[in-house]
Design an enzyme around this catalytic site. Structure first.
Site, PDB file in Angstrom:
ATOM      1  N   VAL A   1       0.838  -1.206   0.000  1.00 14.12           N
ATOM      2  CA  VAL A   1       0.000   0.000   0.000  1.00 14.12           C
ATOM      3  C   VAL A   1       0.872   1.255   0.000  1.00 14.12           C
ATOM      4  O   VAL A   1       0.620   2.209  -0.752  1.00 14.12           O
ATOM      5  CB  VAL A   1      -0.969   0.004   1.210  1.00 14.12           C
ATOM      6  CG1 VAL A   1      -1.860   1.236   1.174  1.00 14.12           C
ATOM      7  CG2 VAL A   1      -1.828  -1.260   1.233  1.00 14.12           C
TER       8      VAL A   1
ATOM      9  N   VAL B   1     -10.979  -0.478   6.632  1.00 15.55           N
ATOM     10  CA  VAL B   1     -12.106  -1.407   6.439  1.00 15.55           C
ATOM     11  C   VAL B   1     -12.482  -1.469   4.966  1.00 15.55           C
ATOM     12  O   VAL B   1     -12.826  -0.450   4.354  1.00 15.55           O
ATOM     13  CB  VAL B   1     -13.347  -0.978   7.260  1.00 15.55           C
ATOM     14  CG1 VAL B   1     -14.462  -2.013   7.112  1.00 15.55           C
ATOM     15  CG2 VAL B   1     -12.997  -0.790   8.729  1.00 15.55           C
TER      16      VAL B   1
ATOM     17  N   GLY C   1     -10.855  -1.891   2.161  1.00 19.67           N
ATOM     18  CA  GLY C   1      -9.995  -1.265   1.141  1.00 19.67           C
ATOM     19  C   GLY C   1     -10.592  -0.021   0.514  1.00 19.67           C
ATOM     20  O   GLY C   1     -10.867   0.966   1.206  1.00 19.67           O
TER      21      GLY C   1
ATOM     22  N   ASP D   1      -8.425 -10.504  10.776  1.00 20.36           N
ATOM     23  CA  ASP D   1      -8.525  -9.261  10.011  1.00 20.36           C
ATOM     24  C   ASP D   1      -9.994  -8.851   9.844  1.00 20.36           C
ATOM     25  O   ASP D   1     -10.354  -7.687  10.077  1.00 20.36           O
ATOM     26  CB  ASP D   1      -7.849  -9.449   8.643  1.00 20.36           C
ATOM     27  CG  ASP D   1      -7.923  -8.196   7.800  1.00 20.36           C
ATOM     28  OD1 ASP D   1      -7.111  -7.273   8.040  1.00 20.36           O
ATOM     29  OD2 ASP D   1      -8.799  -8.121   6.918  1.00 20.36           O
TER      30      ASP D   1
ATOM     31  N   LYS E   1     -12.045  -5.537  11.450  1.00 19.26           N
ATOM     32  CA  LYS E   1     -12.887  -4.624  10.649  1.00 19.26           C
ATOM     33  C   LYS E   1     -14.310  -4.594  11.205  1.00 19.26           C
ATOM     34  O   LYS E   1     -14.941  -3.529  11.262  1.00 19.26           O
ATOM     35  CB  LYS E   1     -12.879  -5.074   9.196  1.00 19.26           C
ATOM     36  CG  LYS E   1     -11.522  -4.869   8.529  1.00 19.26           C
ATOM     37  CD  LYS E   1     -11.428  -5.660   7.248  1.00 19.26           C
ATOM     38  CE  LYS E   1     -10.127  -5.398   6.520  1.00 19.26           C
ATOM     39  NZ  LYS E   1      -9.873  -6.349   5.435  1.00 19.26           N
TER      40      LYS E   1
ATOM     41  N   GLY F   1      -5.613  -4.872  -1.993  1.00 22.75           N
ATOM     42  CA  GLY F   1      -4.711  -4.578  -3.109  1.00 22.75           C
ATOM     43  C   GLY F   1      -4.146  -3.176  -2.968  1.00 22.75           C
ATOM     44  O   GLY F   1      -4.794  -2.282  -2.416  1.00 22.75           O
TER      45      GLY F   1
END
Ligand SMILES: NC(=O)C1=CN([C@@H]2O[C@H](COP(=O)(O)OP(=O)(O)OC[C@H]3O[C@@H](n4cnc5c(N)ncnc54)[C@H](O)[C@@H]3O)[C@@H](O)[C@H]2O)C=CC1
Ligand SMILES: N[C@@H](CC=O)C(=O)O
Ligand code: NA
Length: 438
Positions: free
Chosen positions: A21, A137, A139, A206, A210, A312
């Site tokens: 990222v 949360v 992406g 994960d 979130k 991504g």
């Protein structure tokens, strides 16, 4: 009012972490500098990128002169700190140092927020600066801002969805390509979807982080990672995937956060992450690869649906840059983002209160009377049967059958007690799986 980038001093931006990222955020800060300056009203000057190693191979967009291993000094010299290193420490100390020094913080770190959100909020509040985390949360999907701000005047009843791209990619690959879990996880890692340690994805941590963040925002209540009832996808087998398909479902790792009332009339919230059978014609069943989708049900707004790329580098950088522009605009034009809202302080209820339909798959002796014995155990717990499907199979010399029972909506506590009683029946060889059905 027209924004005039040239007339104001630039804002000093520090990026912590230059991985999947971080690299994409740096790329866009460099390649879209003029456009961002016009939107903010001043230039966003990248003053440093904190990394672990100065010598590691990097994308050519990363200016090596900006790299530093002294993250602590970097955060104290910035107006805005963008934390993209992940994990708890040193991210936590660096974010607190940045806030304490008066910098705004943008972070994608759901693990940190779900574990220590209130501490970070308090530090931001004390310093009068912004703490933004849209990328944490789902992406690229705008979901934090809608829940935190757009729905601040409504009463959210339930959030439900797919919030982990890696596990969705893995389950999708197992379903459509017959890949095994390890192969699919490797692919998700190569595509930049997985966490540094993919255990966080496949064990549901994960998604649980979130879910905790969304539940805290939606219900104005502190919900931490430990409050989330969590089951990952590692126990799922190819047979589970095949049976899901045979019974008209698709297996998805769902996060659910909802208001609930106990039998005694106590109000609270329930937050859980678990593999769930989604009917094949439900919109969530069509969420493929690393895409995410979140449904929100609010009292006045009704049903809302958010869908898009949940993981991504490039998609996540969109959410980070959106936050960066927001906090930078506040610096330039005045104003401030929301502070923590936890006044409702609802209790987190025991998972046994959660109500759902369930599909129970059993391997049983294939002989008369078995079904009635099993049905009697369900009736004893007041769990009513919606459908039963029995498929004979021959295992070695013994005749056995697979029994797939779908229940009507029942409390998890009752279903658990039923399954224990059913497992103890001599005619039941094995309780193979118990899965909630959406
Ligand atoms: N990859 C994705 O699709 C998404 C990631 N996120 C979150 O964004 C954050 C970053 O994720 P990725 O870029 O995927 O991870 P990554 O592992 O690719 O990048 C993290 C980078 O930070 C560096 N780093 C770690 N500790 C450091 C330290 N003490 N000092 C300097 N550098 C350090 C690592 O060397 C690595 O290059 C995490 O919090 C993750 O949960 C959020 C949404 C999507
Ligand atoms: N590992 C996470 C990245 C985004 O939050 C995921 O797979 O969803
Ligand atoms: Na998001």
């Amino acid at each position: 009012m027209a924004l005039t980038p040239g007339s104001r001093p630039p804002l000093r931006v520090a990026v912590l972490g230059c991985g999947v990222v971080g690299t994409e955020v740096v790329r866009r800060l460099v390649t879209e500098g003029d456009e961002l300056a016009a939107r903010v009203g001043t230039r966003l000057e990248l003053v440093g990128i904190a990394v672990r190693s100065l010598d590691a191979e990097r994308d050519e967009v990363v200016d090596r002169d900006l790299l530093t291993t002294d993250a602590d000094a970097l955060v104290r010299s910035a107006d805005v700190v963008v934390e993209l290193m992940g994990g708890i420490e040193p991210a936590r100390s660096l974010v607190l140092a940045a806030l304490g020094a008066g910098a705004c913080v943008v972070t994608a770190n759901k693990a940190l927020l779900a574990q220590d959100g209130p501490t970070l909020y308090a530090a931001a509040d004390a310093a009068g600066v912004d703490l933004y985390f849209e990328a944490a949360v789902a992406g690229a999907i705008p979901i934090v801002r809608p829940v935190r701000e757009s729905l601040a005047g409504d009463t959210v009843q339930r959030l439900l969805g797919i919030v982990n791209g890696t596990t969705n990619y893995v389950l999708d690959s197992m379903t459509t390509e017959g890949l095994d879990l390890e192969q699919a996880v490797k692919e998700a890692q190569a595509l930049g979807y997985a966490e540094a340690d993919p255990t966080a994805d496949v064990e549901g941590y994960d998604a649980a982080a979130k879910a905790a963040i969304l539940a805290s925002l939606a219900f104005h209540t502190r919900v931490a990672l430990d409050d989330v009832d969590r089951t990952g996808i590692t126990a799922l087998t190819a047979a589970d995937v095949a049976w899901a398909e045979r019974t008209g479902h698709v297996l998805k790792l769902l996060a659910v956060a909802e208001r609930a009332r106990t039998a005694e009339g106590r109000d609270g919230v329930l937050v859980r992450v678990q593999p769930t059978l989604v009917p094949a014609d439900h919109p969530l069943a069509g969420v493929r690869q690393a895409f995410n989708a979140v449904f929100v049900e609010a009292e006045a707004a009704g049903e809302l649906m958010f869908y898009g790329r949940g993981a991504g580098g490039a998609p996540t950088s969109s959410a980070v840059l959106g936050d960066l522009v927001s906090v930078a605009r506040h610096r330039v034009l005045g104003g401030k983002g929301p502070v923590e809202s936890s006044h409702a302080d609802l209790p987190v209820l025991d998972r046994g209160e959660a109500r759902s339909r369930y599909q129970v798959r059993l391997e049983v002796d294939d002989r008369p009377g078995v079904l009635s014995r099993v049905a009697a155990e369900l009736a004893a717990q007041d769990v009513s049967i919606e459908s039963v499907r029995q498929t004979p199979q021959l295992t070695g010399d013994d005749a056995s059958a697979t029994l797939v029972i779908t229940t009507h909506t029942a409390p998890e506590r009752a279903v658990r007690a039923t399954v224990e009683a059913v497992a103890a029946l001599p005619v039941v060889r094995q309780v193979v799986s118990v899965l909630p059905v959406l």
